[in-house]
Design an enzyme around this catalytic site. Sequence first.
Site, PDB file in Angstrom:
ATOM      1  CB  CYS A  40      -0.910  -0.065   1.226  1.00  0.00           C
ATOM      2  SG  CYS A  40      -1.934   1.376   1.495  1.00  0.00           S
ATOM      3  CG  HIS A  41      -0.064   4.788  -2.381  1.00  0.00           C
ATOM      4  ND1 HIS A  41       0.861   5.373  -3.201  1.00  0.00           N
ATOM      5  CD2 HIS A  41      -0.990   4.229  -3.182  1.00  0.00           C
ATOM      6  CE1 HIS A  41       0.506   5.202  -4.454  1.00  0.00           C
ATOM      7  NE2 HIS A  41      -0.631   4.500  -4.473  1.00  0.00           N
ATOM      8  CB  THR A  42       0.761   4.285   4.266  1.00  0.00           C
ATOM      9  OG1 THR A  42       1.124   5.229   5.196  1.00  0.00           O
ATOM     10  CG2 THR A  42       0.573   2.978   4.906  1.00  0.00           C
ATOM     11  CG  HIS A  62      -0.517  -1.095   6.352  1.00  0.00           C
ATOM     12  ND1 HIS A  62       0.410  -0.675   5.432  1.00  0.00           N
ATOM     13  CD2 HIS A  62      -1.708  -0.631   5.914  1.00  0.00           C
ATOM     14  CE1 HIS A  62      -0.202   0.013   4.486  1.00  0.00           C
ATOM     15  NE2 HIS A  62      -1.496   0.054   4.749  1.00  0.00           N
ATOM     16  CD  GLU A  63      -3.943  -3.767   1.491  1.00  0.00           C
ATOM     17  OE1 GLU A  63      -4.553  -2.682   1.501  1.00  0.00           O
ATOM     18  OE2 GLU A  63      -3.392  -4.221   0.467  1.00  0.00           O
ATOM     19  CB  CYS A  92      -8.981  -1.937  23.388  1.00  0.00           C
ATOM     20  SG  CYS A  92      -9.702  -0.398  24.035  1.00  0.00           S
ATOM     21  CB  CYS A  95      -9.616   3.060  25.009  1.00  0.00           C
ATOM     22  SG  CYS A  95     -10.185   3.225  23.302  1.00  0.00           S
ATOM     23  CB  CYS A  98     -13.340   1.386  22.190  1.00  0.00           C
ATOM     24  SG  CYS A  98     -12.004   0.876  21.080  1.00  0.00           S
ATOM     25  CB  CYS A 106      -8.795   1.642  19.451  1.00  0.00           C
ATOM     26  SG  CYS A 106      -8.213   0.756  20.894  1.00  0.00           S
ATOM     27  NE  ARG A 110      -3.156   8.249  20.342  1.00  0.00           N
ATOM     28  CZ  ARG A 110      -3.771   9.393  20.592  1.00  0.00           C
ATOM     29  NH1 ARG A 110      -4.667   9.844  19.763  1.00  0.00           N
ATOM     30  NH2 ARG A 110      -3.491  10.077  21.665  1.00  0.00           N
ATOM     31  CB  CYS A 169      -5.130  -1.251   4.150  1.00  0.00           C
ATOM     32  SG  CYS A 169      -4.990   0.559   4.032  1.00  0.00           S
ATOM     33  NE  ARG A 370      -3.529  -2.476  -1.820  1.00  0.00           N
ATOM     34  CZ  ARG A 370      -3.605  -1.142  -1.683  1.00  0.00           C
ATOM     35  NH1 ARG A 370      -3.274  -0.341  -2.659  1.00  0.00           N
ATOM     36  NH2 ARG A 370      -3.978  -0.627  -0.534  1.00  0.00           N
TER      37      ARG A 370
HETATM   38  P1  NAD Z   1      -3.418   5.355  -6.085  1.00  0.00           P
HETATM   39  O1  NAD Z   1      -2.131   5.990  -6.421  1.00  0.00           O
HETATM   40  O2  NAD Z   1      -3.660   3.943  -6.515  1.00  0.00           O
HETATM   41  O3  NAD Z   1      -4.619   6.229  -6.685  1.00  0.00           O
HETATM   42  C1  NAD Z   1      -4.626   7.624  -6.744  1.00  0.00           C
HETATM   43  C2  NAD Z   1      -5.360   8.033  -8.021  1.00  0.00           C
HETATM   44  O4  NAD Z   1      -5.526   9.457  -8.001  1.00  0.00           O
HETATM   45  C3  NAD Z   1      -4.605   7.680  -9.299  1.00  0.00           C
HETATM   46  O5  NAD Z   1      -5.461   6.970 -10.181  1.00  0.00           O
HETATM   47  C4  NAD Z   1      -4.220   9.051  -9.875  1.00  0.00           C
HETATM   48  O6  NAD Z   1      -4.208   9.057 -11.288  1.00  0.00           O
HETATM   49  C5  NAD Z   1      -5.320   9.942  -9.302  1.00  0.00           C
HETATM   50  N1  NAD Z   1      -4.966  11.365  -9.224  1.00  0.00           N
HETATM   51  C6  NAD Z   1      -3.767  11.915  -8.923  1.00  0.00           C
HETATM   52  N2  NAD Z   1      -3.825  13.257  -8.947  1.00  0.00           N
HETATM   53  C7  NAD Z   1      -5.110  13.577  -9.268  1.00  0.00           C
HETATM   54  C8  NAD Z   1      -5.805  14.815  -9.479  1.00  0.00           C
HETATM   55  N3  NAD Z   1      -5.176  15.983  -9.331  1.00  0.00           N
HETATM   56  N4  NAD Z   1      -7.101  14.760  -9.786  1.00  0.00           N
HETATM   57  C9  NAD Z   1      -7.751  13.562  -9.946  1.00  0.00           C
HETATM   58  N5  NAD Z   1      -7.132  12.363  -9.786  1.00  0.00           N
HETATM   59  C10 NAD Z   1      -5.829  12.368  -9.445  1.00  0.00           C
HETATM   60  O7  NAD Z   1      -3.614   5.464  -4.500  1.00  0.00           O
HETATM   61  P2  NAD Z   1      -4.626   4.667  -3.552  1.00  0.00           P
HETATM   62  O8  NAD Z   1      -4.023   3.379  -3.139  1.00  0.00           O
HETATM   63  O9  NAD Z   1      -5.962   4.642  -4.185  1.00  0.00           O
HETATM   64  O10 NAD Z   1      -4.620   5.627  -2.261  1.00  0.00           O
HETATM   65  C11 NAD Z   1      -5.197   6.908  -2.332  1.00  0.00           C
HETATM   66  C12 NAD Z   1      -4.926   7.690  -1.049  1.00  0.00           C
HETATM   67  O11 NAD Z   1      -5.628   7.105   0.050  1.00  0.00           O
HETATM   68  C13 NAD Z   1      -3.466   7.751  -0.624  1.00  0.00           C
HETATM   69  O12 NAD Z   1      -3.184   9.068  -0.196  1.00  0.00           O
HETATM   70  C14 NAD Z   1      -3.422   6.782   0.558  1.00  0.00           C
HETATM   71  O13 NAD Z   1      -2.367   7.070   1.439  1.00  0.00           O
HETATM   72  C15 NAD Z   1      -4.772   7.052   1.172  1.00  0.00           C
HETATM   73  N6  NAD Z   1      -5.279   6.053   2.143  1.00  0.00           N
HETATM   74  C16 NAD Z   1      -5.921   6.525   3.246  1.00  0.00           C
HETATM   75  C17 NAD Z   1      -6.425   5.660   4.204  1.00  0.00           C
HETATM   76  C18 NAD Z   1      -7.173   6.179   5.389  1.00  0.00           C
HETATM   77  O14 NAD Z   1      -7.478   5.404   6.301  1.00  0.00           O
HETATM   78  N7  NAD Z   1      -7.540   7.455   5.437  1.00  0.00           N
HETATM   79  C19 NAD Z   1      -6.253   4.271   4.039  1.00  0.00           C
HETATM   80  C20 NAD Z   1      -5.608   3.803   2.878  1.00  0.00           C
HETATM   81  C21 NAD Z   1      -5.129   4.711   1.940  1.00  0.00           C
HETATM   82  C1  022 Z   2      -3.152   3.258   5.402  1.00  0.00           C
HETATM   83  N1  022 Z   2      -3.109   4.590   5.564  1.00  0.00           N
HETATM   84  C2  022 Z   2      -2.748   5.135   4.393  1.00  0.00           C
HETATM   85  C3  022 Z   2      -2.578   4.129   3.520  1.00  0.00           C
HETATM   86  N2  022 Z   2      -2.830   2.969   4.167  1.00  0.00           N
HETATM   87  C4  022 Z   2      -3.393   5.275   6.728  1.00  0.00           C
HETATM   88  C5  022 Z   2      -2.443   6.115   7.275  1.00  0.00           C
HETATM   89  C6  022 Z   2      -2.745   6.821   8.437  1.00  0.00           C
HETATM   90  C7  022 Z   2      -3.978   6.696   9.045  1.00  0.00           C
HETATM   91  C8  022 Z   2      -4.914   5.826   8.505  1.00  0.00           C
HETATM   92  C9  022 Z   2      -4.622   5.116   7.335  1.00  0.00           C
HETATM   93  C10 022 Z   2      -4.303   7.457  10.198  1.00  0.00           C
HETATM   94  C11 022 Z   2      -5.303   8.396  10.290  1.00  0.00           C
HETATM   95  C12 022 Z   2      -5.279   8.921  11.572  1.00  0.00           C
HETATM   96  C13 022 Z   2      -4.266   8.291  12.255  1.00  0.00           C
HETATM   97  N3  022 Z   2      -3.635   7.402  11.418  1.00  0.00           N
HETATM   98  C14 022 Z   2      -3.912   8.547  13.669  1.00  0.00           C
HETATM   99  C15 022 Z   2      -4.646   7.596  14.541  1.00  0.00           C
HETATM  100  C16 022 Z   2      -4.568   7.983  16.005  1.00  0.00           C
HETATM  101  O1  022 Z   2      -3.809   8.880  16.359  1.00  0.00           O
HETATM  102  O2  022 Z   2      -5.283   7.344  16.778  1.00  0.00           O
HETATM  103  C17 022 Z   2      -2.557   6.597  11.765  1.00  0.00           C
HETATM  104  C18 022 Z   2      -2.760   5.239  12.084  1.00  0.00           C
HETATM  105  C19 022 Z   2      -1.659   4.420  12.448  1.00  0.00           C
HETATM  106  C20 022 Z   2      -0.378   4.952  12.494  1.00  0.00           C
HETATM  107  C21 022 Z   2      -0.190   6.297  12.168  1.00  0.00           C
HETATM  108  C22 022 Z   2      -1.276   7.095  11.813  1.00  0.00           C
HETATM  109  C23 022 Z   2       0.777   4.091  12.889  1.00  0.00           C
HETATM  110  O3  022 Z   2       0.589   2.968  13.301  1.00  0.00           O
HETATM  111  N4  022 Z   2       2.000   4.533  12.781  1.00  0.00           N
HETATM  112  C24 022 Z   2      -4.117   4.609  12.055  1.00  0.00           C
HETATM  113 ZN    ZN Z   3      -2.822   1.020   3.503  1.00  0.00          ZN
END
Ligand code: NAD
Ligand code: 022
Ligand code: ZN
Length: 375
Positions: A40-42, A62-63, A92, A95, A98, A106, A110, A169, A370
């Site tokens: 995954c991206h992270t 993480h996935e 948990c 907390c 939760c 949770c 953390r 994820c 993926r």
């Molecule tokens: P990805 O790279 O597969 O997809 C991103 C898409 O966005 C691509 O298709 C790209 O062409 C498009 N894009 C880029 N710039 C753009 C623009 N200006 N306008 C429109 N489209 C645009 O990435 P992903 O795996 O789908 O992840 C997306 C995001 O979600 C990442 O930032 C990732 O870290 C985040 N994420 C967040 C969480 C969370 O819990 N909040 C969990 C997992 C992933």
């Molecule tokens: C997963 N992410 C992006 C791609 N795949 C992702 C990254 C960060 C978070 C969630 C998904 C996130 C959002 C908010 C937080 N995190 C903070 C949570 C908190 O403070 O309780 C986050 C998480 C874990 C970690 C860091 C940031 C870590 O384990 N290092 C859920």
């Molecule tokens: Zn992820």
Amino acid sequence: MDVRAAVAFEAKKPLEITTVQLEGPKAFEVLIEVKATGICHTDAYTLSGLDSEGLFPSILGHEGAGVVVDVGPGVTSVKKGDHVIPLYTPECRQCPSCLSRKTNLCTAIRSTQGQGVMPDGTSRFSLNGKPIHHYMGCSTFANYTVLPEIAVAKIREDAPFDKVCYIGCGVTTGVGAVLNTAKVEEGAKAIVFGLGGIGLNVIQGLRLAGADMIIGVDVNNDKKHWGERFGMTHFVNPKEVGNDLVPHLVNMTKKGADQIGGADYTFDCTGNTTVMRQALEACHRGWGVSVIIGVAEAGKEIATRPFQLVTGRVWKGTAFGGARGRTDVPKIVDWYMDKKIEIDPMITHTLKLEEINKGFDLMHHGESIRSVVVY
Ligand code: NAD
Ligand code: 022
Ligand code: ZN
């Protein structure tokens, strides 16, 4: 015990496949044999060195999905042989967060999770006597890993590891953002910005929720057929509509007597802060909700005019799709097994652990939705 792992020794260097030592589970911990893990991206973001909280050396990933092979003292919720998905957002059930029922974040472990160690403050991984950090409490880029009991979801045994690892994820994040965070209702109009591994799961979540109009926005035209495959009804490439993207989208959502326009729900799945603003402003005045899913680079800020919020738009964000892992992840596995959601077509590449760096390359070049490593 000896385990095979892809170790991140330092930022910007490829992962090294090597044998490291793993200690058995201590109290309230479980030892998992990891059967498959997504990339995954992270993981890439941390490896790039841009993540200010990134720690080295560490075992990323993480996935995952796997099998419990040993449990430490005090563990009651899982047993040897159980199939599980590791949770970077634990549950948990005790907390204040939760118990609040208002968040899935949770707080039980953390701080130690962020420090790359188990809740007792130490690491189970080492190499030549030197500790290696855990990552997001999961470290699935190793064929065995140790996790706190509260950070595993027990799943049914007939679910294929090489597919359901994605529920750890991407799937849960995308589908959960629609169902848990936005709570999209039947007939809604939605816009999804970014059609990667997250955006496509938002689209299939919207289809599940019964949305009428699902507009996908991506700068890459190759994503059009991907979006349509999972329920997207309209596609927009911002490069082809110039500076007028937001008015263009608002216009597309005008229907019947409503001459105001704007989506009921929008989702940022890019992590780009300019896109986040567009997503908010493409919402309908009075009730539109915009959900930030993308994780922006450290230090970035978002902007809009307060007028956008004063007129009733709502800006919110979500982590892990607002899902309570131990409760919700087994349900999502059921949805997959019952064919309510799809996963198989999104797993575009399956690799051996030795090929894991190729998985990172495919992701950087936008060639994969993926990649999954199967042990
Ligand atoms: P990805 O790279 O597969 O997809 C991103 C898409 O966005 C691509 O298709 C790209 O062409 C498009 N894009 C880029 N710039 C753009 C623009 N200006 N306008 C429109 N489209 C645009 O990435 P992903 O795996 O789908 O992840 C997306 C995001 O979600 C990442 O930032 C990732 O870290 C985040 N994420 C967040 C969480 C969370 O819990 N909040 C969990 C997992 C992933
Ligand atoms: C997963 N992410 C992006 C791609 N795949 C992702 C990254 C960060 C978070 C969630 C998904 C996130 C959002 C908010 C937080 N995190 C903070 C949570 C908190 O403070 O309780 C986050 C998480 C874990 C970690 C860091 C940031 C870590 O384990 N290092 C859920
Ligand atoms: Zn992820």
